[in-house]
Design an enzyme around this catalytic site. Structure first.
Site: not given
Length: 326
Positions: A63, A263, A139, A292, A290, A259-260, A224, A65
């Protein structure tokens, strides 16, 4: 020491009560890192995973980015092939240890109506068998990466993306309630995060181990917050790292793609197939998205003063001496 052990026992109990599910039976600690017990079954495969020199790896704590960075890097490396980018990101850019986090193998016989993809059931093998150049997400902290990466025997491109710890915690909480069957409240999740009892924790050590290697020629360290404030510059830095040249028009086209809004409503990157698969497991209550909010400083709206103080104290202790600031 006794008080610390008691606190750890309490957090372990919370993990058992609030964070186990059909696909995650229990948690273990490996070299100080909190992981699902499924890791024990795949540790040898991950340790001996054969690295290729032309691999491109995205490493991160959850989480921070990751998905945004994956899409950016894949598009740059593939010369803005937006048509090819319609293929689900999980296929173009597989998640190495996905089946450590989500062990669906025991669910297959009980849910014959669900189509579990190979990338979900056998993520390490699926990733290994991708054609070159492979794009790989993980991760895992540096100490648990495949041996050839840690030792420098192979030196593929590595992009690490980090995000300030308080926003990371907020975003991780919402993600875990939505996709990882966490049933506790936010304050309890903060206790787990601060107590290094969420998957891939401790967060601070995870970030620092890559920050210390930021000057390695095969590693690019991104934040991020920089992507949010000046995506154009981050795109150009990333392109240069990958040996690509971007025109201004190409940069603008990629910024629009990333762009948000685009995405958030792009089915190729918002893991619709995974979410639909989880929804079919009747015992899990799945409700959310997913991608948010993507906000910076969302912690100001959700964290109590006492929790903020704990985060700030630990962050100063861990990051200040390393000159790492968000």
């Amino acid at each position: 020491m006794a008080a610390q052990n008691e606190a750890n026992d309490d957090l372990d109990q919370i993990l058992r009560d609030q964070f186990t599910s059909e696909f995650r039976r229990r948690y273990i600690t490996v070299q100080g890192v909190c992981l699902p017990d499924r890791y024990e079954e795949l540790a040898h495969e991950i340790e001996n995973f054969e690295i290729r020199d032309d691999d491109i790896w995205i490493c991160s704590f959850p989480k921070t980015g990751t998905t945004w960075t994956q899409e950016m890097i894949w598009c740059i490396a593939n010369d803005l092939d937006f048509e090819g980018a319609k293929v689900p990101l999980s296929e173009r850019f597989p998640f190495l240890e996905y089946s450590v986090l989500f062990d669906y193998t025991n669910l297959v016989p009980r849910h014959p109506e669900i189509e579990f993809p190979q990338s979900a059931l056998y993520s390490v093998a699926y990733t290994k068998n991708q054609a070159s150049p492979r794009f790989i997400k993980t991760h895992l902290p540096f100490a648990l990466l495949p041996r050839q990466l840690r030792t420098g025997e192979k030196r593929p491109k590595i992009i690490y993306v980090a995000r300030n710890p308080k926003d990371t915690c907020v975003s991780y909480y919402h993600h875990c309630t939505f996709m990882e069957a966490y049933r506790g409240d936010f304050d309890t999740f903060c206790r787990l995060f601060l107590g290094q009892k969420v998957c891939f924790a401790p967060y601070w050590d995870h970030v620092l181990d890559f920050w210390k290697r930021r000057n390695d020629p095969n590693l690019l360290f991104l934040k991020y917050e920089d992507m949010k404030s000046d995506l154009s510059t981050v795109i150009k830095r990333s392109a240069a790292f990958l040996g690509k040249t971007m025109t201004e028009d190409q940069t603008k086209a990629l910024m629009n793609h990333l762009s948000f809004r685009n995405m958030k409503y792009n089915p190729a990157v918002n893991y619709e197939e995974h979410i639909n698969m989880i929804k079919q497991i009747k015992s899990l209550d799945v409700d959310g998205e997913f991608i948010r909010s993507g906000k910076v400083d969302q912690w100001k709206e959700e964290m109590s003063e006492s929790v903020i103080e704990q985060f700030d104290r630990l962050t100063k202790e861990k990051f200040s001496s390393a000159n790492l600031f968000f």
